[in-house]
Design an enzyme around this catalytic site. Sequence first.
Site, PDB file in Angstrom:
ATOM      1  N   SER A   1       0.848  -1.194   0.000  1.00 27.76           N
ATOM      2  CA  SER A   1       0.000   0.000   0.000  1.00 27.76           C
ATOM      3  C   SER A   1       0.886   1.247   0.000  1.00 27.76           C
ATOM      4  O   SER A   1       1.975   1.239   0.579  1.00 27.76           O
ATOM      5  CB  SER A   1      -0.863  -0.044   1.264  1.00 27.76           C
ATOM      6  N   PRO A   2       0.424   2.333  -0.612  1.00 23.04           N
ATOM      7  CA  PRO A   2       1.247   3.559  -0.602  1.00 23.04           C
ATOM      8  C   PRO A   2       1.463   4.077   0.818  1.00 23.04           C
ATOM      9  O   PRO A   2       0.533   4.117   1.614  1.00 23.04           O
ATOM     10  CB  PRO A   2       0.418   4.556  -1.420  1.00 23.04           C
TER      11      PRO A   2
ATOM     12  N   CYS B   1       3.477   7.308   2.819  1.00 21.57           N
ATOM     13  CA  CYS B   1       4.313   8.504   2.873  1.00 21.57           C
ATOM     14  C   CYS B   1       5.549   8.226   3.712  1.00 21.57           C
ATOM     15  O   CYS B   1       5.443   7.664   4.803  1.00 21.57           O
ATOM     16  CB  CYS B   1       3.561   9.655   3.530  1.00 21.57           C
TER      17      CYS B   1
ATOM     18  N   ALA C   1       1.758   8.806  -1.687  1.00 23.00           N
ATOM     19  CA  ALA C   1       1.056   9.994  -2.161  1.00 23.00           C
ATOM     20  C   ALA C   1       2.069  10.992  -2.704  1.00 23.00           C
ATOM     21  O   ALA C   1       2.938  11.470  -1.979  1.00 23.00           O
ATOM     22  CB  ALA C   1       0.261  10.619  -1.022  1.00 23.00           C
TER      23      ALA C   1
ATOM     24  N   GLN D   1       1.002   6.875  -6.595  1.00 22.59           N
ATOM     25  CA  GLN D   1      -0.270   7.460  -6.152  1.00 22.59           C
ATOM     26  C   GLN D   1      -0.214   8.977  -6.351  1.00 22.59           C
ATOM     27  O   GLN D   1       0.640   9.647  -5.759  1.00 22.59           O
ATOM     28  CB  GLN D   1      -0.515   7.124  -4.680  1.00 22.59           C
TER      29      GLN D   1
ATOM     30  N   TYR E   1      -8.299  14.039   1.845  1.00 16.37           N
ATOM     31  CA  TYR E   1      -7.517  14.955   1.019  1.00 16.37           C
ATOM     32  C   TYR E   1      -8.435  15.557  -0.063  1.00 16.37           C
ATOM     33  O   TYR E   1      -9.632  15.275  -0.097  1.00 16.37           O
ATOM     34  CB  TYR E   1      -6.279  14.244   0.458  1.00 16.37           C
TER      35      TYR E   1
ATOM     36  N   ARG F   1      -8.142   5.221  -5.258  1.00 14.21           N
ATOM     37  CA  ARG F   1      -8.348   4.899  -3.839  1.00 14.21           C
ATOM     38  C   ARG F   1      -9.444   5.790  -3.284  1.00 14.21           C
ATOM     39  O   ARG F   1      -9.397   7.014  -3.448  1.00 14.21           O
ATOM     40  CB  ARG F   1      -7.058   5.080  -3.028  1.00 14.21           C
TER      41      ARG F   1
ATOM     42  N   ARG G   1       1.401  -1.279   7.163  1.00 16.77           N
ATOM     43  CA  ARG G   1       2.298  -1.389   8.323  1.00 16.77           C
ATOM     44  C   ARG G   1       2.969  -2.746   8.456  1.00 16.77           C
ATOM     45  O   ARG G   1       4.134  -2.829   8.853  1.00 16.77           O
ATOM     46  CB  ARG G   1       1.527  -1.035   9.604  1.00 16.77           C
TER      47      ARG G   1
HETATM   48  C1  LIG Z   1       3.601   5.390   7.382  1.00 18.04           C
HETATM   49  C2  LIG Z   1       2.305   5.382   6.629  1.00 18.04           C
HETATM   50  C3  LIG Z   1       2.135   6.238   5.549  1.00 18.04           C
HETATM   51  C4  LIG Z   1       0.950   6.215   4.807  1.00 18.04           C
HETATM   52  N1  LIG Z   1       0.852   6.987   3.671  1.00 18.04           N
HETATM   53  C5  LIG Z   1      -0.209   6.810   2.831  1.00 18.04           C
HETATM   54  C6  LIG Z   1      -0.211   7.394   1.545  1.00 18.04           C
HETATM   55  O1  LIG Z   1       0.735   8.014   1.094  1.00 18.04           O
HETATM   56  N2  LIG Z   1      -1.337   7.215   0.786  1.00 18.04           N
HETATM   57  C7  LIG Z   1      -2.404   6.471   1.218  1.00 18.04           C
HETATM   58  O2  LIG Z   1      -3.402   6.337   0.489  1.00 18.04           O
HETATM   59  N3  LIG Z   1      -2.369   5.862   2.417  1.00 18.04           N
HETATM   60  C8  LIG Z   1      -1.313   5.993   3.217  1.00 18.04           C
HETATM   61  N4  LIG Z   1      -1.264   5.304   4.396  1.00 18.04           N
HETATM   62  C9  LIG Z   1      -2.349   4.364   4.704  1.00 18.04           C
HETATM   63  C10 LIG Z   1      -1.965   2.958   4.232  1.00 18.04           C
HETATM   64  O3  LIG Z   1      -1.744   2.911   2.838  1.00 18.04           O
HETATM   65  C11 LIG Z   1      -3.051   1.941   4.628  1.00 18.04           C
HETATM   66  O4  LIG Z   1      -4.222   2.245   3.922  1.00 18.04           O
HETATM   67  C12 LIG Z   1      -3.319   1.918   6.123  1.00 18.04           C
HETATM   68  O5  LIG Z   1      -2.123   2.013   6.863  1.00 18.04           O
HETATM   69  C13 LIG Z   1      -4.058   0.667   6.544  1.00 18.04           C
HETATM   70  O6  LIG Z   1      -3.313  -0.480   6.196  1.00 18.04           O
HETATM   71  P1  LIG Z   1      -2.434  -1.319   7.277  1.00 18.04           P
HETATM   72  O7  LIG Z   1      -3.388  -1.705   8.385  1.00 18.04           O
HETATM   73  O8  LIG Z   1      -1.943  -2.509   6.490  1.00 18.04           O
HETATM   74  O9  LIG Z   1      -1.348  -0.433   7.774  1.00 18.04           O
HETATM   75  C14 LIG Z   1      -0.089   5.347   5.186  1.00 18.04           C
HETATM   76  C15 LIG Z   1       0.074   4.511   6.291  1.00 18.04           C
HETATM   77  C16 LIG Z   1       1.248   4.502   6.990  1.00 18.04           C
HETATM   78  C17 LIG Z   1       1.392   3.542   8.140  1.00 18.04           C
END
Ligand SMILES: Cc1cc2nc3c(=O)[nH]c(=O)nc-3n(C[C@H](O)[C@H](O)[C@H](O)COP(=O)(O)O)c2cc1C
Length: 361
Positions: free
Chosen positions: A21-22, A24, A56, A98, A181, A227, A321
């Site tokens: 998943s994307p 930041c 992103a 993204q 956003y 998304r 994560r």
């Molecule tokens: C460090 C970090 C940065 C993230 N940055 C983005 C992002 O750039 N774009 C986005 O759509 N979601 C972002 N997310 C959300 C994740 O892509 C994901 O949707 C969310 O963490 C839930 O998934 P998980 O339970 O596997 O962590 C970020 C999450 C984390 C932990």
Amino acid sequence: MHLFSPLTIRGMELPHRIGVSPMCQYSSKDGFATDWHLVHLGSRATGGAALVIVEASAVTSEGRITPGDMGFWKDEHIAKHRQIIEFVHSQGARIGIQLAHAGRKASMGVPWGPERVMGPDEGGWTNVMAPSAIPFSPTYAQPHALETAGIKKTIDAFRAAARRAVEAGFDVVEIHAAHGYLLHEFLSPLSNRRTDEYGGPFKNRIRLLTEVVDAVRQEWTRTLFVRISATDWAEGGWTIDDSVELSKILKTQGVDLIDVSSGGLVPNVKIPAGPGYQTPFAERIRRETGILTAAVGFIVDPAQADHIIRNEQADLVLLAREMLRDPYWAVHAAEHLDKKTSWPVQYFRAAPSGSTPRPTW
Ligand SMILES: Cc1cc2nc3c(=O)[nH]c(=O)nc-3n(C[C@H](O)[C@H](O)[C@H](O)COP(=O)(O)O)c2cc1C
């Protein structure tokens, strides 16, 4: 069908259904990707993910969440991505970017810095924009409501970023219309109080996103994801019913897959977060529209991910994560589920028997 079944999306072949998943990294200066991103994304590709999605990436400099965000608003940003793409491809993985605009959540500090609006002397900016002049919370910037000319400029910025994605050689573009956003802010009646053709009824609130999709599609003929936040988890906000209706329209516009997240539009809402809590939204959108979906959110366990695919709740799983905890999650999942997958030839002496050598450059 299971987690390790191949998947083809608009001609793009994935050897299995696990993606990154994307996320930041807040590690860019002036929007540029760095060696950190090469190693971060490269190691997850080495770890066997079928697809990695670059975080992103702001289509304008004011569209960044923080001064450390990745950007894709000028041609100079392309070169480093070419290097990252070449490496990820050398691992047999595909790579997406993204494209994002932070809207009213822009000009904040990085998560490990002070959590407040950044002033111009700290790398922040004052030109924070939204559909309506309503801040996310008292600790966020006061946005100004975008004028029609600003909306058109934003659409052009997404189009230009899509052209850069072609030049860089990405496999996937994902449009970020989730997490509160800019594009999500237009969708939700809680943040969009406009009275022009971009506000009011559903068909007006989705207008900006659909115009962005059309603009991106003019440049980008490869695989396209969007998304969304399937629900705001808030009274009077965007709902899963809205998401189903939107997905039907996005499908007719040539969007290939809906990446189904939730929340982020308003603070202090109760979210029943837990294993797979967003998966039912991906399942409903998939079932009721026939579009491909990705499930994301608290997916940590290989059996859980396998269950999502076997039960046709989604076509792809995206992990965030858990991929930070274990960049080798995909090859570990294969071992756990007794499936064979590929390992880098350099690491082959550590691979379980039956693994295949991963083609490399
Ligand atoms: C460090 C970090 C940065 C993230 N940055 C983005 C992002 O750039 N774009 C986005 O759509 N979601 C972002 N997310 C959300 C994740 O892509 C994901 O949707 C969310 O963490 C839930 O998934 P998980 O339970 O596997 O962590 C970020 C999450 C984390 C932990």
